[in-house]
Design an enzyme around this catalytic site. Structure first.
Site, PDB file in Angstrom:
ATOM      1  N   ASP A 154     -22.605  28.845  15.520  1.00 22.43           N
ATOM      2  CA  ASP A 154     -23.565  28.281  14.585  1.00 22.43           C
ATOM      3  C   ASP A 154     -23.439  29.063  13.273  1.00 22.43           C
ATOM      4  O   ASP A 154     -22.851  30.160  13.252  1.00 22.43           O
ATOM      5  CB  ASP A 154     -24.969  28.425  15.181  1.00 22.43           C
ATOM      6  CG  ASP A 154     -26.056  28.089  14.190  1.00 22.43           C
ATOM      7  OD1 ASP A 154     -26.044  26.965  13.665  1.00 22.43           O
ATOM      8  OD2 ASP A 154     -26.895  28.968  13.919  1.00 22.43           O
ATOM      9  N   ASP A 166     -26.207  29.158  10.121  1.00 22.59           N
ATOM     10  CA  ASP A 166     -27.449  29.767   9.639  1.00 22.59           C
ATOM     11  C   ASP A 166     -28.178  30.497  10.761  1.00 22.59           C
ATOM     12  O   ASP A 166     -28.446  29.930  11.823  1.00 22.59           O
ATOM     13  CB  ASP A 166     -28.367  28.689   9.060  1.00 22.59           C
ATOM     14  CG  ASP A 166     -27.840  28.127   7.751  1.00 22.59           C
ATOM     15  OD1 ASP A 166     -27.692  28.916   6.799  1.00 22.59           O
ATOM     16  OD2 ASP A 166     -27.564  26.915   7.696  1.00 22.59           O
ATOM     17  N   ASP A 195     -28.306  31.052  17.549  1.00 24.25           N
ATOM     18  CA  ASP A 195     -29.582  31.755  17.468  1.00 24.25           C
ATOM     19  C   ASP A 195     -30.770  30.871  17.794  1.00 24.25           C
ATOM     20  O   ASP A 195     -31.909  31.316  17.683  1.00 24.25           O
ATOM     21  CB  ASP A 195     -29.773  32.353  16.075  1.00 24.25           C
ATOM     22  CG  ASP A 195     -30.001  31.275  15.005  1.00 24.25           C
ATOM     23  OD1 ASP A 195     -29.175  30.341  14.935  1.00 24.25           O
ATOM     24  OD2 ASP A 195     -30.988  31.364  14.268  1.00 24.25           O
TER      25      ASP A 195
END
Length: 220
Positions: A11, A13, A169
């Site tokens: 991922d 961001d 995250d």
């Protein structure tokens, strides 16, 4: 020792770059511009990683937003994000870790809720472009947690799910990995706290990005 994984998908961001607060601030500013109730930071963090329109829909699930209001929200979010993105930094150790993993022969890719234009800018401004062989964005595929991004990346790079790993995250990243039949790792320095990630059974979780390199040297 034989290697367990060939492909590692990241991922963007909240995983590679410390952008969660910028996203929160930009969403909140865009809602003010659109004359909508401003969501609290926890609610915004909960939708980070989703494509922008599904994210807005989730934030305002009790409000029927007409198309022109949705367009206004997306345009204002993009404007506010651009005003703030000069302050976004890589998490400590990201560049060195990616350089080492690429040098060790891992196939590296990105699956992100960003649009293609935003990711291309981020790849260049961050200096990380050389390490990634492929990427998929929210305006090219179904939103996370649909597995399309991961399926397409595996097809492009000739990898199989059993030998592929997702690093993210948010619960959306981990659910996408599970839906694609892939294993996952969670980082806890991004948008969502550990208690939101553990129910999705990541193989491990880290509060610093450099721990990924150590984990892979032992188990990946």
């Amino acid at each position: 020792m034989s290697r367990r994984f060939d492909l590692i998908v990241f991922d963007w961001d909240g995983t590679l770059v410390d952008s969660s607060q910028v996203i929160v601030d930009s969403i909140q500013a865009a809602t003010r511009d659109a004359g909508l109730p401003v969501p609290d930071a926890a609610a915004v963090r909960g939708i980070i990683g989703l494509s922008l329109r599904p994210a807005i829909g989730r934030l305002f699930a009790g409000i029927e937003l007409p198309e022109d209001r949705l367009v206004q929200m997306t345009e204002r979010y993009a404007w506010h994000f651009r005003q703030r993105d000069h302050g976004i930094r890589l998490f400590e150790g990201v560049a060195a870790t990616l350089r080492e993993l690429a040098g060790a022969g891992y196939l590296l890719a990105v699956a992100t809720g960003k649009g293609r234009r935003g990711l291309e800018h981020a790849l260049d401004s961050s200096g990380l472009r050389p390490y990634f062989l492929a990427s998929r964005c929210a305006d090219e595929c179904h939103s996370k947690p649909h597995p399309q991004m991961l399926h397409e990346l595996m097809d492009e790079l000739g990898a199989c799910a059993a030998r592929s790993l997702m690093v993210g995250d948010t619960s959306h990243d981990l659910m996408m990995a599970r839906n694609a039949g892939m294993a996952s790792l969670a980082v806890t320095h991004g948008a969502q706290p550990l208690e939101h990630l553990l129910p999705h059974a990541p193989l491990a979780h880290f509060d610093r990005f450099t721990a990924l390199r150590e984990w892979l040297s032992e188990k990946g």
